[in-house]
Design an enzyme around this catalytic site. Sequence first.
Site, PDB file in Angstrom:
ATOM      1  N   GLY A  21      18.108  16.142  21.411  1.00 56.23           N
ATOM      2  CA  GLY A  21      18.718  15.565  22.282  1.00 56.23           C
ATOM      3  C   GLY A  21      17.914  14.927  23.444  1.00 56.23           C
TER       4      GLY A  21
ATOM      5  N   MET B 168      17.410  12.893  10.434  1.00 58.35           N
ATOM      6  CA  MET B 168      16.863  14.280   9.876  1.00 58.35           C
ATOM      7  C   MET B 168      17.185  14.273   8.379  1.00 58.35           C
ATOM      8  SD  MET B 168      19.596  16.690  11.558  1.00 58.35           S
ATOM      9  CE  MET B 168      21.226  16.521  11.302  1.00 58.35           C
TER      10      MET B 168
ATOM     11  N   HIS C 258      25.138  24.480  12.004  1.00 59.40           N
ATOM     12  CA  HIS C 258      26.854  24.823  12.114  1.00 59.40           C
ATOM     13  C   HIS C 258      27.475  23.464  12.117  1.00 59.40           C
ATOM     14  CE1 HIS C 258      27.522  24.966  16.685  1.00 59.40           C
ATOM     15  NE2 HIS C 258      26.894  23.880  16.348  1.00 59.40           N
TER      16      HIS C 258
ATOM     17  N   ASP D 121      15.472  13.118  17.386  1.00 60.00           N
ATOM     18  CA  ASP D 121      16.971  12.799  17.509  1.00 60.00           C
ATOM     19  C   ASP D 121      17.227  11.386  16.817  1.00 60.00           C
ATOM     20  OD1 ASP D 121      19.721  13.067  17.898  1.00 60.00           O
ATOM     21  OD2 ASP D 121      19.427  14.676  19.423  1.00 60.00           O
TER      22      ASP D 121
END
Length: 370
Positions: free
Chosen positions: A214, A256, A273, A235
Amino acid sequence: MSSSEMSDCNNNGGNKKLFEGQALLYKHLFSFFTPICLKLAVKLGIPTIIHNHGKSITLSELISALHLPPSKACFVPRLMRFLAHNGLFAIVRIHHDDNGEQEAEEKEGYVLTSASELLVEGSENCLSAMVKFIVQPTLVDGWIRMDEWIYGEEVSVFGTACGVSWWDLVANNSEQMNIFNEGMASDSQMMSLALRDCNSVFEGIETIVDVGGGNGATGKIISEAYPELQYIVFDLPSVVANLQGIRNLSYVGGDMFKSIPEANAVLLKWVLHNWNDDYCKKILKNCKECILRKGKGGKIIIIEVVINEGQDKYDTTQVKLEFDMTMMAMFSAKERTEKEWKQLFTGSGFNNYKIFPLFGFRSLIELYVI
């Protein structure tokens, strides 16, 4: 009603269970009021007002500081009573001493709890941005569409409600991107409290890449705590485009799922997650490759929930399961048990890992790349 009839009412055990069940059901039905009232308290600045007051504050003092329309001031005592009942503020008795004589009638006042202390604007660990992110119409409107999603073709509840994925929304909506990034940054402050004191975690590491880092909230604190460490915040290009590196911290834009800048270690904080197992395997394999390209081996540092219903306290499990439902609704993803984490790691080519339950409801996991 006679005493015998009253006795019959009191001894009606079957009905008592039904009424207890009704109370529990209604408790959950109306539980949505808690986050809504919490967001209102944040927007009104109540935690900050109490903090700046420097001591317990009476209702009259609080109402005066809020500058509300007279017709709405009567709502404040009920709001505070409700939030205090839920542990977000604490009620205290205030003893006034005037010329050595205590007033005949005590006054009721409010003080912050450990939860509302985290909502004081300007404090180091303020989580008010997370409250604003979670309790917003865009997300709340999605949660109530789960009954439509369960029978539909959309992968996520959010897709059913908005017609696009969450990632597509934030990519094309700068306001939502800012709300999201500010919420994540506020959470990073809490994580950094623990990480900056984990010397063993960063021992021997020369370069670390923070995947999905971030705006660098975590990176700034860790890079300051470990000035010998070269810290890369990685990011999406749109996230890091206007961010400037400082000292031993730099920003790199990329994907990524394609490639990750080479480093001795990779930090994945609250990233996995958001994705199902197939996507997570791609991320972990790319992390492994970026470490192997560096040539010295290393590790992947993961900060995530590990569901453990058998050992965790009730409230801890509740938070973990609520996050699991959130991941399902927003991303068609999930929080994982230790067994599920092990399956994910072995399926990604990792055999050695350790789990450290260091961060409240989240844990630190180390995956070793040899």
